[in-house]
Enzyme design. Structure first.
Site, short mmCIF file in Angstrom:
data_model
loop_
_atom_site.label_atom_id
_atom_site.label_comp_id
_atom_site.label_asym_id
_atom_site.label_seq_id
_atom_site.Cartn_x
_atom_site.Cartn_y
_atom_site.Cartn_z
N SER A 118 0.79 -0.98 0.01
CA SER A 118 0.11 0.03 0.02
C SER A 118 0.82 1.31 0.00
O SER A 118 2.01 1.22 0.12
CB SER A 118 -1.16 -0.05 1.14
OG SER A 118 -1.71 -1.13 1.07
N HIS A 123 0.87 15.74 -1.99
CA HIS A 123 1.40 16.81 -3.24
C HIS A 123 0.83 18.20 -2.80
O HIS A 123 -0.40 18.18 -2.41
CB HIS A 123 1.32 16.41 -4.64
CG HIS A 123 1.70 14.88 -4.99
ND1 HIS A 123 3.08 14.69 -5.43
CD2 HIS A 123 0.93 14.05 -5.17
CE1 HIS A 123 3.01 13.58 -5.64
NE2 HIS A 123 1.81 12.98 -5.33
N CYS A 146 -4.88 -2.18 1.56
CA CYS A 146 -5.65 -3.30 1.44
C CYS A 146 -5.98 -3.92 3.04
O CYS A 146 -4.98 -3.95 3.82
CB CYS A 146 -4.91 -4.21 0.81
SG CYS A 146 -4.54 -3.97 -1.04
#
Length: 271
Positions: A118, A123, A146
């Site tokens: 994962s 950003h 997950c």
């Protein structure tokens, strides 16, 4: 298959449903001069540089019980930064009791979670209007996991980690896993709105829009801060140094900027 809040499902193999949370926040500011704008952008770069964002993401990783495998981070010139954490399943002995509960996540108590292959990314996007003095800082955070517990458990912490005027939040469950009989499961928990994972104290502060596509396991909500104090949007000075006409004009510009982001469309300017 309809699940009760506490129901446990016996699976065939690993739970490989992918649960993705996208958290977008916006901070709005009025900068009257070029010097003020540059000072604001420098402030944002300092407040949300790659090192501080890494610290926030590491706390998210700890919160959901993940083990950080790799960190990539970068500060950009002239503005902005990015951080990516690759994480794997953390040590989980038993499934938490509240696996399927719709509730706000901790702030910032520890929550464990099954994770494998994962990632968590952020950003930033500082920008400004060329003519009207509006500067807008945006940060995009994505948490993809997950396992049994949704990354929505980290949402409360993320909300409190940023100075947020507007939030856009998306949650989606993709893929499928199987129960012991081989029957496919396309979602393993009940959810009807992201807002169930936002504390009441936060929801009271925001106007909110909810859009859900239940049959596709896609959930979306937008939030805009209700209370408006001009002093919170001026950089380097207070509203009492402005004339009444200036205060009114700046307030209109800030209102329009926030409405355009919230509703996702341009709004004509009126005096």
């Amino acid at each position: 298959m309809k699940l009760t809040p506490k129901q446990r499902i016996e699976l065939h193999g690993f739970n490989n449903l992918t649960k993705s949370l996208s958290f977008n926040m916006y901070d709005i500011c009025y900068t009257k001069t070029k010097e003020e704008r540059e000072a604001y952008l420098n402030y944002i770069d300092e407040q949300y540089n790659a090192d501080r964002l890494t610290d926030i993401l590491q706390k998210v990783s700890d919160m959901i019980g993940a083990h950080v495998l790799n960190i990539a981070k970068q500060d950009y010139i002239p503005q902005g930064s990015s951080v990516t954490l690759l994480v794997s399943e953390g040590p989980v002995e038993t499934a938490p009791e509240e696996s399927f509960e719709e509730s706000p996540g901790p702030l910032p108590e520890h929550v464990v979670m099954h994770l494998d292959k994962s990632h968590i990314t952020v950003h930033t996007y500082p920008e400004y209007h060329p003519d009207e003095g509006i500067s807008t800082f945006r940060a995009d955070i994505d948490v993809s996991t997950c396992g049994e517990i949704s990354p929505l458990k980290a949402l409360n912490f993320l909300i409190h980690s940023f100075d947020t005027d507007i939030m856009t939040i998306d949650y989606r469950v993709r893929g499928f896993t199987r129960d012991k009989s081989g029957h496919k499961l396309f979602i393993d928990h009940q959810i009807n709105s992201i807002q169930n994972y936002i504390p009441d104290s936060v929801k009271e502060s925001y106007d909110m829009i909810d859009v859900n596509v239940y049959q596709e396991n896609i959930f979306h909500t937008k939030c805009k801060l209700k209370d408006f104090d001009l002093d919170n949007y001026l950089f380097g000075y207070k509203k009492d140094t402005l004339s009444e006409e200036e205060r009114e004009q700046i307030t209109k510009r800030l209102d329009r900027e926030m409405d355009e982001i919230f509703y996702g469309k341009n709004i004509p300017y009126t005096d």
